[in-house]
Design an enzyme around this catalytic site. Structure first.
Site, PDB file in Angstrom:
ATOM      1  N   ALA A 193      99.687  63.600  58.321  1.00 47.65           N
ATOM      2  CA  ALA A 193     100.238  62.469  59.073  1.00 47.65           C
ATOM      3  C   ALA A 193     100.816  62.771  60.448  1.00 47.65           C
ATOM      4  O   ALA A 193     100.862  61.882  61.295  1.00 47.65           O
ATOM      5  CB  ALA A 193     101.292  61.772  58.238  1.00 47.65           C
ATOM      6  N   ALA A 194     101.315  64.001  60.692  1.00 50.77           N
ATOM      7  CA  ALA A 194     102.033  64.229  61.960  1.00 50.77           C
ATOM      8  C   ALA A 194     101.073  64.177  63.152  1.00 50.77           C
ATOM      9  O   ALA A 194      99.929  64.598  63.015  1.00 50.77           O
ATOM     10  CB  ALA A 194     102.729  65.583  61.929  1.00 50.77           C
ATOM     11  N   PRO A 195     101.509  63.616  64.277  1.00 47.65           N
ATOM     12  CA  PRO A 195     102.844  63.097  64.586  1.00 47.65           C
ATOM     13  C   PRO A 195     103.073  61.633  64.197  1.00 47.65           C
ATOM     14  O   PRO A 195     104.136  61.090  64.503  1.00 47.65           O
ATOM     15  CB  PRO A 195     102.921  63.263  66.105  1.00 47.65           C
ATOM     16  CG  PRO A 195     101.507  63.091  66.560  1.00 47.65           C
ATOM     17  CD  PRO A 195     100.650  63.677  65.475  1.00 47.65           C
ATOM     18  N   GLY A 196     102.106  60.979  63.567  1.00 46.03           N
ATOM     19  CA  GLY A 196     102.410  59.645  63.050  1.00 46.03           C
ATOM     20  C   GLY A 196     101.592  58.495  63.637  1.00 46.03           C
ATOM     21  O   GLY A 196     101.901  57.335  63.398  1.00 46.03           O
ATOM     22  N   ARG A 205     106.424  70.090  61.986  1.00 37.88           N
ATOM     23  CA  ARG A 205     105.899  68.816  62.480  1.00 37.88           C
ATOM     24  C   ARG A 205     106.549  67.610  61.786  1.00 37.88           C
ATOM     25  O   ARG A 205     106.235  66.462  62.100  1.00 37.88           O
ATOM     26  CB  ARG A 205     104.371  68.779  62.309  1.00 37.88           C
ATOM     27  CG  ARG A 205     103.686  70.032  62.882  1.00 37.88           C
ATOM     28  CD  ARG A 205     102.202  69.835  63.038  1.00 37.88           C
ATOM     29  NE  ARG A 205     101.922  69.067  64.225  1.00 37.88           N
ATOM     30  CZ  ARG A 205     100.774  68.445  64.484  1.00 37.88           C
ATOM     31  NH1 ARG A 205      99.799  68.501  63.634  1.00 37.88           N
ATOM     32  NH2 ARG A 205     100.604  67.759  65.584  1.00 37.88           N
ATOM     33  N   CYS A 265      88.476  64.156  64.856  1.00 38.72           N
ATOM     34  CA  CYS A 265      88.195  63.857  66.260  1.00 38.72           C
ATOM     35  C   CYS A 265      87.194  64.895  66.763  1.00 38.72           C
ATOM     36  O   CYS A 265      87.409  65.542  67.785  1.00 38.72           O
ATOM     37  CB  CYS A 265      89.468  63.828  67.089  1.00 38.72           C
ATOM     38  SG  CYS A 265      90.565  65.177  66.747  1.00 38.72           S
TER      39      CYS A 265
HETATM   40  N1  SAM Z   1      97.134  61.616  61.577  1.00 36.86           N
HETATM   41  C1  SAM Z   1      97.841  62.148  62.716  1.00 36.86           C
HETATM   42  C2  SAM Z   1      98.044  61.060  63.747  1.00 36.86           C
HETATM   43  O1  SAM Z   1      97.267  60.092  63.768  1.00 36.86           O
HETATM   44  O2  SAM Z   1      99.020  61.138  64.518  1.00 36.86           O
HETATM   45  C3  SAM Z   1      97.108  63.328  63.298  1.00 36.86           C
HETATM   46  C4  SAM Z   1      96.792  64.363  62.281  1.00 36.86           C
HETATM   47  S1  SAM Z   1      96.107  65.850  62.916  1.00 36.86           S
HETATM   48  C5  SAM Z   1      94.482  65.386  63.305  1.00 36.86           C
HETATM   49  C6  SAM Z   1      95.919  66.800  61.459  1.00 36.86           C
HETATM   50  C7  SAM Z   1      97.203  67.175  60.753  1.00 36.86           C
HETATM   51  O3  SAM Z   1      96.861  67.954  59.586  1.00 36.86           O
HETATM   52  C8  SAM Z   1      98.145  68.021  61.568  1.00 36.86           C
HETATM   53  O4  SAM Z   1      99.414  67.428  61.620  1.00 36.86           O
HETATM   54  C9  SAM Z   1      98.185  69.355  60.835  1.00 36.86           C
HETATM   55  O5  SAM Z   1      99.474  69.928  60.871  1.00 36.86           O
HETATM   56  C10 SAM Z   1      97.824  68.970  59.422  1.00 36.86           C
HETATM   57  N2  SAM Z   1      97.246  70.093  58.649  1.00 36.86           N
HETATM   58  C11 SAM Z   1      96.941  71.333  59.081  1.00 36.86           C
HETATM   59  N3  SAM Z   1      96.482  72.078  58.059  1.00 36.86           N
HETATM   60  C12 SAM Z   1      96.489  71.310  56.963  1.00 36.86           C
HETATM   61  C13 SAM Z   1      96.153  71.512  55.611  1.00 36.86           C
HETATM   62  N4  SAM Z   1      95.670  72.680  55.182  1.00 36.86           N
HETATM   63  N5  SAM Z   1      96.313  70.495  54.759  1.00 36.86           N
HETATM   64  C14 SAM Z   1      96.788  69.312  55.191  1.00 36.86           C
HETATM   65  N6  SAM Z   1      97.113  69.053  56.453  1.00 36.86           N
HETATM   66  C15 SAM Z   1      96.981  70.041  57.333  1.00 36.86           C
END
Ligand code: SAM
Length: 442
Positions: free
Chosen positions: A98-101, A126, A218
């Site tokens: 979810a981060a940053p939201g 995060r 993305c």
């Molecule tokens: N959904 C967010 C938004 O719309 O603001 C962006 C998410 S970003 C594309 C992917 C997220 O997955 C990051 O916050 C990252 O820290 C987290 N992430 C990294 N490794 C992961 C793992 N093994 N399992 C789950 N989440 C993970």
């Protein structure tokens, strides 16, 4: 890309060399008419393109949660929800990465007050920015957790919708993020695809039979996109939920998903697939008791906190062992308690402050809550004053009501001040303050 796009490749390359468009998504719970004027994004009723990138830090409405800065393509998940789960439905939703939201705030607006969102992020550092963005959005029907996707086994079959916005190689962000471009390699694509598969393998059991999984990245390559969707269908009991978009939106329909290319869509490269669970999914048992060490407020304390709420009867209030008071929406009580008992590192509802000698010392989250009583004392500030408040300066005017007062801008609360007879104390959390100069070096 050349092989995939054929004759469209030069246009794609040209688009990748242009500056990315700037867009925001307004918070429908915090309407601001000015923001409605700019150019709409066709697939998101609250999405707006901006003609240029302003300094968001110097806009008090940004700090009040009137909008979220989000690139336009990723707002397409709103349309996917409209066509599958519907908008404003009482859904239980999990946003697993979810981060940053960005997606979480969109999901909250899409479900409104009727549903529930569990917003999870595995990387601990995060969580603070995620919480900050969610607090600004002002909803109480949520929980924030800090877990690995594999920790959710006690919530199998619990969710109507699971969103996996996976960490990816970021090919669609190359023009925005030079780091993504410099870190790219075939090996890193393969590593991302394997990690995504691990996340999906945990996520697949969390969706109830008949529920929806939304998978997005993305990036452009099929290893991270369609091949993972195929894996989910082969291993998770899912079928594609077909979506349709007006051709003028420019979205490319692939065999197992939908791709935004920057030469066709004014936004970044975004891939999305929507799947419905047709396989049988056993449901984990629910627990509907509050955490053992939480106490209900006494009948003397209740009116003190209820006075801050527009509809206090919609909430239950508990005190946690360290003293923080939590407001939980009654409509989601069982869901909140089930989540609280299934996960260790989580918060539920909103923390609204601490009771000290017959007074609630209200939290910043309460100042930004959509459930705040509309008649609480407010000091409406001019833009320059609002920015000084956001720098955590102590402001004071003789006409301001004494006691807890909301510093606000254009009617939108920014935070609490405690107004005394000849000064005030600014209760903005240190981490939230603006650090840049706002007026000639101040
Ligand atoms: N959904 C967010 C938004 O719309 O603001 C962006 C998410 S970003 C594309 C992917 C997220 O997955 C990051 O916050 C990252 O820290 C987290 N992430 C990294 N490794 C992961 C793992 N093994 N399992 C789950 N989440 C993970």
């Amino acid at each position: 890309m050349k092989a995939d796009l054929g004759s469209e490749f030069p246009a794609f390359l040209e688009a990748m060399s242009q500056p990315p468009p700037v867009s925001i998504r307004r918070n429908p719970a915090k309407p601001s008419t000015e923001l409605a004027q700019s150019e709409p994004i066709p697939w998101q009723p609250d999405g707006r393109y901006l003609p240029e990138r302003p300094s968001f830090t110097l806009d008090p409405r940004f700090h009040a949660g009137a909008y979220y800065v989000q690139e336009a393509s990723s707002m397409l998940i709103y349309e996917a929800l409209r066509q599958t789960t519907g908008i404003g439905q009482p859904l239980r939703v999990l946003d697993l990465c979810a981060a940053p939201g960005g997606k979480s705030t969109l999901l909250l607006s899409a479900i409104g007050e009727a549903g529930f969102l569990l917003s999870n992020e595995v990387i601990q550092s995060r969580i603070a920015p995620l919480k900050m963005n969610l607090e600004k959005w002002g909803h109480a029907n949520l929980s924030v957790s800090n877990h690995d996707p594999e920790d959710f086994g006690r919530l199998n079959g619990f969710f109507d919708l699971v969103v996996v916005d996976a960490p990816c190689s970021g090919e669609g962000l190359f023009r925005k993020d030079e780091d993504a471009a410099s870190h790219w390699s075939e090996a890193s694509v393969a590593m991302c695809a394997a990690r995504q598969q691990r996340i999906l393998s945990a996520a697949k059991d969390l969706v109830r039979t008949g529920g929806v999984m939304l998978y997005s990245t993305c990036t452009f390559n099929s290893l991270e996109n369609e091949q993972n969707v195929q894996w989910l269908m082969d291993n998770g009991g899912f079928e594609p939920a077909a979506l349709s978009f007006p051709s003028e939106w420019g979205i490319a329909t692939q065999k197992l998903g939908y791709q935004c290319f920057p030469h066709r869509v004014r936004g970044e490269g975004f891939f999305m697939a929507c799947l419905r669970k047709t396989g049988e999914q056993p449901i984990a048992a629910a627990t509907t008791n509050p955490p053992k060490d939480w106490q209900r407020l006494t009948s003397r304390e209740l009116p003190i906190v209820q006075a801050f709420f527009s509809k206090p009867a919609d909430f239950e209030f508990y005190r946690k062992p360290q003293g923080e008071v939590v407001a939980l929406p009654k409509a989601q009580l069982d869901t909140l308690f089930t989540v609280a008992s299934a996960l260790r590192k989580r918060s539920i509802g909103i923390e609204i402050g601490e009771l000290k000698k017959q007074d609630l010392v209200p939290s910043h989250a309460l100042a930004l809550s959509n459930d705040l009583h509309p008649d609480l004392p407010k000091a409406d500030l001019e833009r320059d004053e609002a920015l000084l408040f956001l720098k955590k300066e102590n402001l004071w005017k003789p006409e301001w009501q004494r006691g807890w007062t909301l510093a606000s801008y254009g009617g939108l609360p920014l935070g609490w001040m405690k107004v005394l007879d000849n000064r005030s104390n600014n209760y903005l959390p240190m981490d939230w303050r603006i650090r840049m100069a706002v007026d000639g070096g101040r």
